[in-house]
Design an enzyme around this catalytic site. Structure first.
Site, PDB file in Angstrom:
ATOM      1  N   ASP A  12       0.820  -1.223   0.000  1.00 20.31           N
ATOM      2  CA  ASP A  12       0.000   0.000   0.000  1.00 20.31           C
ATOM      3  C   ASP A  12       0.848   1.265   0.000  1.00 20.31           C
ATOM      4  OD1 ASP A  12      -2.266  -1.679   0.228  1.00 20.31           O
ATOM      5  OD2 ASP A  12      -1.950  -1.796   2.381  1.00 20.31           O
ATOM      6  N   GLY A  14       1.706   2.870  -2.708  1.00 17.08           N
ATOM      7  CA  GLY A  14       1.392   3.695  -3.882  1.00 17.08           C
ATOM      8  C   GLY A  14       2.080   3.180  -5.141  1.00 17.08           C
ATOM      9  N   GLY A  16       0.824   1.264  -7.419  1.00 11.83           N
ATOM     10  CA  GLY A  16      -0.094   1.331  -8.566  1.00 11.83           C
ATOM     11  C   GLY A  16       0.017   2.672  -9.264  1.00 11.83           C
ATOM     12  N   LYS A  17       0.016   3.741  -8.478  1.00 13.12           N
ATOM     13  CA  LYS A  17       0.122   5.087  -9.067  1.00 13.12           C
ATOM     14  C   LYS A  17       1.453   5.242  -9.792  1.00 13.12           C
ATOM     15  CE  LYS A  17       1.806   9.435  -8.507  1.00 13.12           C
ATOM     16  NZ  LYS A  17       1.537  10.747  -7.944  1.00 13.12           N
ATOM     17  N   GLY A  39      -4.562  -4.931  -3.639  1.00  9.73           N
ATOM     18  CA  GLY A  39      -5.027  -4.118  -4.766  1.00  9.73           C
ATOM     19  C   GLY A  39      -4.179  -2.893  -4.959  1.00  9.73           C
ATOM     20  N   HIS A  40      -4.115  -2.433  -6.185  1.00 12.05           N
ATOM     21  CA  HIS A  40      -3.458  -1.168  -6.486  1.00 12.05           C
ATOM     22  C   HIS A  40      -4.540  -0.154  -6.842  1.00 12.05           C
ATOM     23  CE1 HIS A  40       0.482  -3.327  -7.753  1.00 12.05           C
ATOM     24  NE2 HIS A  40       0.312  -3.266  -6.464  1.00 12.05           N
ATOM     25  N   THR A 303     -10.236  -5.318   0.613  1.00  8.98           N
ATOM     26  CA  THR A 303     -11.153  -5.725   1.681  1.00  8.98           C
ATOM     27  C   THR A 303     -11.940  -4.563   2.286  1.00  8.98           C
ATOM     28  OG1 THR A 303      -9.392  -5.363   3.261  1.00  8.98           O
ATOM     29  CG2 THR A 303      -9.606  -7.596   2.398  1.00  8.98           C
ATOM     30  N   ARG A 305     -10.942  -2.982   4.747  1.00 11.88           N
ATOM     31  CA  ARG A 305     -10.723  -2.900   6.206  1.00 11.88           C
ATOM     32  C   ARG A 305      -9.728  -1.778   6.547  1.00 11.88           C
ATOM     33  NH1 ARG A 305      -7.560  -8.733   7.192  1.00 11.88           N
ATOM     34  NH2 ARG A 305      -6.234  -8.413   5.415  1.00 11.88           N
ATOM     35  N   ARG A 307      -6.666   0.191   7.705  1.00  5.32           N
ATOM     36  CA  ARG A 307      -5.251  -0.205   7.844  1.00  5.32           C
ATOM     37  C   ARG A 307      -4.716   0.238   9.199  1.00  5.32           C
ATOM     38  NH1 ARG A 307      -4.141   1.825   1.684  1.00  5.32           N
ATOM     39  NH2 ARG A 307      -4.830  -0.077   0.678  1.00  5.32           N
ATOM     40  N   LEU A 334       3.332  12.135   0.441  1.00  6.69           N
ATOM     41  CA  LEU A 334       3.923  13.143   1.325  1.00  6.69           C
ATOM     42  C   LEU A 334       2.928  14.264   1.632  1.00  6.69           C
ATOM     43  CD1 LEU A 334       6.523  14.020   2.764  1.00  6.69           C
ATOM     44  CD2 LEU A 334       7.204  15.190   0.666  1.00  6.69           C
TER      45      LEU A 334
HETATM   46  P1  GDP Z   1      -0.253   0.084  -3.772  1.00  4.95           P
HETATM   47  O1  GDP Z   1      -0.844  -1.248  -3.468  1.00  4.95           O
HETATM   48  O2  GDP Z   1       1.178   0.171  -3.378  1.00  4.95           O
HETATM   49  O3  GDP Z   1      -0.498   0.533  -5.180  1.00  4.95           O
HETATM   50  O4  GDP Z   1      -0.998   1.124  -2.845  1.00  4.95           O
HETATM   51  P2  GDP Z   1      -2.581   1.377  -2.665  1.00  4.95           P
HETATM   52  O5  GDP Z   1      -3.176   1.637  -3.963  1.00  4.95           O
HETATM   53  O6  GDP Z   1      -3.209   0.354  -1.825  1.00  4.95           O
HETATM   54  O7  GDP Z   1      -2.538   2.643  -1.745  1.00  4.95           O
HETATM   55  C1  GDP Z   1      -2.050   3.818  -2.116  1.00  4.95           C
HETATM   56  C2  GDP Z   1      -3.154   4.861  -1.951  1.00  4.95           C
HETATM   57  O8  GDP Z   1      -2.565   6.113  -1.933  1.00  4.95           O
HETATM   58  C3  GDP Z   1      -4.126   4.894  -3.108  1.00  4.95           C
HETATM   59  O9  GDP Z   1      -5.395   5.294  -2.625  1.00  4.95           O
HETATM   60  C4  GDP Z   1      -3.544   5.953  -4.033  1.00  4.95           C
HETATM   61  O10 GDP Z   1      -4.504   6.593  -4.858  1.00  4.95           O
HETATM   62  C5  GDP Z   1      -2.987   6.908  -3.045  1.00  4.95           C
HETATM   63  N1  GDP Z   1      -1.793   7.637  -3.440  1.00  4.95           N
HETATM   64  C6  GDP Z   1      -0.709   7.217  -4.144  1.00  4.95           C
HETATM   65  N2  GDP Z   1       0.220   8.193  -4.189  1.00  4.95           N
HETATM   66  C7  GDP Z   1      -0.294   9.236  -3.486  1.00  4.95           C
HETATM   67  C8  GDP Z   1       0.196  10.534  -3.126  1.00  4.95           C
HETATM   68  O11 GDP Z   1       1.321  10.921  -3.443  1.00  4.95           O
HETATM   69  N3  GDP Z   1      -0.628  11.310  -2.365  1.00  4.95           N
HETATM   70  C9  GDP Z   1      -1.869  10.907  -1.963  1.00  4.95           C
HETATM   71  N4  GDP Z   1      -2.594  11.742  -1.233  1.00  4.95           N
HETATM   72  N5  GDP Z   1      -2.347   9.700  -2.262  1.00  4.95           N
HETATM   73  C10 GDP Z   1      -1.569   8.887  -3.007  1.00  4.95           C
END
Ligand code: GDP
Length: 425
Positions: A12, A14, A16-17, A39-40, A303, A305, A307, A334
């Site tokens: 989690d 980030g 995916g982003k 999930g991403h 899920t 749930r 974190r 950040l």
């Molecule tokens: P992953 O499994 O590593 O892809 O992470 P997740 O998707 O479970 O969780 C990352 C969450 O942080 C998601 O809701 C993203 O949209 C969000 N996210 C990613 N990068 C950033 C960021 O720089 N700032 C903010 N505010 N949210 C972010």
């Protein structure tokens, strides 16, 4: 050139982003491990998506997305995800599935659910996606590779009968449940066959040729270093390796081709499931960070749930980056910390009165108490900033403080959930 995108922590972070962003310059994105248990979350021009099985390159039309042989493939979930994204206007992605990928069987999900119930209070906090039973069967050599669907039907039926013999003993005697209906299972597999037929091929050969042609390839990891079955917080780990090194195996490419390892590290900590979490915080402090965290709060993408929350952990992150073989750190989320007057950071672990900055084995980790250092906050919104020099001084100090302690270069800073919320250094 092959680049891996992996997590430094408990998942989690980030990834995916970051993958969605880096996929804009990629030709191929590959999932190499794990399954639909995590999930991403991706936010882009099409909307907000939670991908569990599809590679995060599905939003770029020129990208070929590969489900590698290391993945636990849940075929109904894959198709549900394809329908979900195409239903929201995303063009049908280019998709390939390795002919050596193994399938999550319906009974894997049942076994996961029954075992969690049997363990009750001592459970692992599984997402009940069948991942642990799937990988157990893979290494017990009773798993099913997708190519078996296209082979001899008689051989497949015989294999099903053999596997059911073992499974039914457990179902009946350990869990007190109904036995598996062999014919029904065979029929389900024939349905799966029809669904995946257009996508199945020898992806390692495809990748071998793509590497020779100089294509840009991304390996997309799931979860993070601390959930790795060998190097993580065993046994509170996942069942497949979360490390970039495993990308070579789970995709079927030469290890020496992985030239860049982008390790995603979140600006604070969160974790799901059980296990030691040294910098964990509780009560109102945790609730506020959880509510403000990520994009719409820190709740599981699979899920829902809540974190577990904590301050940034330099000990765990330094180790997480080292074990990944990090070349670049992407420091994410950040912007979320902008509300804090002061930001505690875990800089060491106190274990029986001795302070260490090296991440210990599980038995010692459980005794560790966080040594915190408090940094001043920056008290403003940093979203929209594009240049490092334009970040508030206290924010830059936070980044540089952490970079020094983890010992790996932070070359990208994510200051928002969207593709272009990124600062290169
Ligand atoms: P992953 O499994 O590593 O892809 O992470 P997740 O998707 O479970 O969780 C990352 C969450 O942080 C998601 O809701 C993203 O949209 C969000 N996210 C990613 N990068 C950033 C960021 O720089 N700032 C903010 N505010 N949210 C972010």
């Amino acid at each position: 050139m092959v680049k891996a995108i992996v997590g430094a922590n408990w998942g989690d972070e980030g990834k995916g982003k970051m993958t969605d962003m880096l996929a804009q310059d990629a030709d191929i994105v590959i999932r190499f491990q794990g399954g639909a248990n995590a999930g991403h979350t991706i936010v882009n021009k099409y909307g907000k998506f939670a991908l569990h099985t599809l590679p995060s390159g599905v939003f770029s039309e020129k990208v070929t997305n590969i489900i590698g042989n290391g993945v636990a493939l849940n075929i109904p979930i894959l198709f549900k995800e394809i329908q979900d994204i195409t239903g929201k206007g995303v063009p049908m992605p280019k998709l390939l599935i390795s002919d050596r990928t193994q399938m999550v069987m319906p009974y894997h999900i049942d076994f996961d659910t029954y075992e969690e119930a049997r363990l009750a209070g001592k459970s692992f906090g599984s997402t009940k996606s069948g991942i642990a039973p799937f990988y157990s069967d893979k290494y017990a050599k009773i798993g099913f590779q997708v190519n078996e669907l296209f082979g001899d039907e008689k051989a497949l039926k015989e294999k099903i009968a053999g596997v059911c013999q073992i499974k039914n003993v457990l179902l009946k005697n350990l869990y007190g449940k109904d036995e598996i209906d062999e014919q029904k299972l065979f029929d389900t597999l024939m349905e799966y066959k029809k669904m995946i037929e257009p996508y199945v091929c020898d992806t390692s050969l495809y990748l071998w040729n793509a590497i020779k042609e100089g294509k840009n390839i991304l390996l997309e990891g799931q979860l993070g270093s601390l959930k790795d079955p060998d190097h993580g917080i065993y046994p509170m780990v996942t069942s497949s390796s979360t490390l970039a090194a495993y990308g070579a195996i789970g995709a079927g490419i030469p290890p020496y081709e992985i030239k860049q390892i982008v390790t995603v590290c979140k600006a604070y900590s969160s974790a799901v499931g059980a296990g030691a979490f040294v910098s964990e915080i509780f009560g109102d402090e945790a609730d506020e960070l959880r509510r403000r965290g990520g994009d719409g709060g820190e709740y599981g993408a699979t899920t829902g749930r809540p974190r577990r929350m904590g301050w940034f952990d330099c000990v765990a992150s330094k180790y997480g980056c080292r074990i990944q073989g990090t070349t670049d750190v992407a420091f994410t989320v950040l912007d979320v910390l902008g509300y804090l007057d002061e930001i505690p950071v875990c800089v060491g672990y106190d274990i029986d009165g001795k302070v260490t900055t090296e991440f210990p084995v599980t038995g010692l980790l459980e005794k560790a108490k966080p040594v915190l250092e408090v940094l001043p906050g920056w008290k403003c919104d940093i979203r929209g900033i594009k240049n490092y020099a334009d970040l508030p001084e206290n924010c830059r100090n936070y980044i540089e403080f952490i970079e020094k302690r983890i010992g790996f270069p932070i070359t990208m800073i994510s200051n928002g959930p969207s593709r272009d919320d990124i600062i290169y250094r």
